[in-house]
Motif scaffolding. Structure first.
Motif, short mmCIF file in Angstrom:
data_model
loop_
_atom_site.label_atom_id
_atom_site.label_comp_id
_atom_site.label_asym_id
_atom_site.label_seq_id
_atom_site.Cartn_x
_atom_site.Cartn_y
_atom_site.Cartn_z
N PRO A 133 0.98 -1.19 0.09
CA PRO A 133 -0.13 -0.07 0.38
C PRO A 133 0.77 1.23 0.04
CG PRO A 133 -0.83 -1.40 1.68
CD PRO A 133 0.50 -2.09 1.04
N ARG A 134 2.04 1.16 0.35
CA ARG A 134 2.82 2.20 0.38
C ARG A 134 3.16 2.89 -1.25
NH1 ARG A 134 8.07 1.05 3.45
NH2 ARG A 134 8.04 -0.58 1.83
N PHE A 135 3.22 1.97 -1.89
CA PHE A 135 3.43 2.22 -3.47
C PHE A 135 2.15 2.52 -4.48
CE2 PHE A 135 7.13 -0.22 -2.28
CZ PHE A 135 8.21 0.53 -2.50
N GLN A 136 2.41 3.27 -5.18
CA GLN A 136 1.45 3.24 -6.34
C GLN A 136 1.57 2.57 -7.42
OE1 GLN A 136 -1.09 5.68 -6.08
NE2 GLN A 136 -0.32 6.13 -4.08
N HIS A 137 0.58 2.11 -8.06
CA HIS A 137 0.63 1.29 -9.53
C HIS A 137 1.65 1.72 -10.38
CE1 HIS A 137 -3.45 -0.86 -9.24
NE2 HIS A 137 -2.66 -1.39 -8.58
N SER A 138 1.73 3.07 -10.47
CA SER A 138 3.04 3.69 -11.51
C SER A 138 4.24 3.56 -11.07
CB SER A 138 2.49 5.06 -11.72
OG SER A 138 2.68 5.80 -10.69
N GLU A 139 4.51 3.34 -9.49
CA GLU A 139 5.70 3.15 -9.05
C GLU A 139 6.11 1.56 -9.31
OE1 GLU A 139 6.65 5.84 -5.33
OE2 GLU A 139 4.93 4.65 -5.02
N ILE A 140 5.12 0.81 -9.33
CA ILE A 140 5.36 -0.56 -9.32
C ILE A 140 5.83 -1.03 -10.87
CG2 ILE A 140 4.23 -3.14 -9.41
CD1 ILE A 140 4.67 -2.02 -6.47
N VAL A 141 5.00 -0.37 -11.76
CA VAL A 141 5.60 -0.36 -13.26
C VAL A 141 6.81 0.29 -13.32
CG1 VAL A 141 4.69 0.27 -15.52
CG2 VAL A 141 3.08 -0.35 -13.90
N GLY A 142 6.81 1.33 -12.94
CA GLY A 142 8.35 1.82 -13.00
C GLY A 142 9.57 1.04 -12.53
N LEU A 143 9.25 0.37 -11.29
CA LEU A 143 10.47 -0.48 -10.68
C LEU A 143 10.51 -1.57 -11.58
CD1 LEU A 143 9.12 -0.51 -6.96
CD2 LEU A 143 11.33 0.53 -7.93
N VAL A 144 9.45 -2.12 -12.13
CA VAL A 144 9.82 -3.11 -13.23
C VAL A 144 10.55 -2.73 -14.37
CG1 VAL A 144 8.48 -5.16 -14.46
CG2 VAL A 144 7.74 -4.55 -12.36
N ALA A 145 10.13 -1.71 -15.15
CA ALA A 145 10.73 -1.23 -16.31
C ALA A 145 11.94 -0.77 -16.10
CB ALA A 145 9.99 0.14 -16.71
N GLY A 146 12.40 -0.24 -14.88
CA GLY A 146 13.76 0.22 -14.52
C GLY A 146 14.72 -0.78 -14.39
N PHE A 147 14.22 -2.02 -13.69
CA PHE A 147 14.98 -3.25 -13.56
C PHE A 147 15.32 -3.46 -14.97
CE2 PHE A 147 15.53 -7.73 -13.58
CZ PHE A 147 16.39 -7.89 -12.48
N GLY A 148 14.55 -3.78 -15.91
CA GLY A 148 14.95 -3.93 -17.48
C GLY A 148 15.81 -3.37 -18.04
#
Length: 139
Positions: free
Chosen positions: A50-65
Motif C-alpha cells: 500500500p505504500r506504493f502507487q501502481h505507477s511506481e510498481i510499473v516504474g520499478l519493473v521497467a527500470g529493472f530491465g
C-alpha cells in the motif's frame, strides 16, 4: 462484368479506398482524444504494498530491465579480463545522462526513477573504469 466496373480505373479505386481509410482513422482518433477522459488509468495504491502507487510498481519493473541491460557487457569484460570488443563511450555518455535522470527523479519525487538511475550510473561508471583498467593492463 458490368460496364460500371470497367469505368473505374485502378488508380481512382485506390485513391477512394485511401481516402476512406483516412476518414475512418481521423474519426477513430477524434473519438479517442475527446471521449477517453474517463478511461485514463487512475493511479491507485498497489495491492502488493500500500505504500506504493501502481505507477511506481510499473516504474520499478521497467527500470529493472533497462538498468541491467548494460550488465552483461560488464560481466563479460570481467570474465574475459580484457577490454577487447568494448567501447567505453556509450557507457560514459549513458552514465552522464543518467545523472540527469537522477536529478529529474528527485524533482518529481519518483522513487523508481531515482533508484534505477543511481544503480545504472554506478554500472556504467564501473564499465568505464573496468575498460580503462583492462586497457592499461593490455598495453
Amino acid at each position: 462484368m458490368s460496364d460500371a466496373m470497367h469505368d473505374v480505373r485502378p488508380d481512382q479505386a485506390n485513391m477512394e479506398v485511401s481516402k476512406n481509410l483516412r476518414r475512418g482513422l481521423f474519426l477513430i482518433s477524434a473519438i479517442t482524444v475527446t471521449g477517453c477522459a474517463a478511461l485514463t488509468v487512475q493511479d491507485r495504491e498497489s495491492l502488493l504494498s500500500p505504500r506504493f502507487q501502481h505507477s511506481e510498481i510499473v516504474g520499478l519493473v521497467a527500470g529493472f530491465g533497462t538498468t541491467f541491460a548494460a550488465l552483461p557487457d560488464l560481466i563479460g569484460m570481467f570474465k574475459r579480463q580484457s577490454s577487447k570488443g568494448m567501447n567505453p563511450r556509450m557507457a560514459a555518455i549513458m552514465g552522464a545522462f543518467q545523472i540527469l535522470w537522477v536529478y529529474y527523479g528527485l524533482l518529481i519525487a519518483s522513487r523508481p526513477v531515482v533508484l534505477w538511475n543511481v544503480i545504472a550510473v554506478a554500472t556504467n561508471f564501473f564499465t568505464v573504469g573496468a575498460f580503462l583498467y583492462y586497457a592499461r593492463r593490455e598495453r
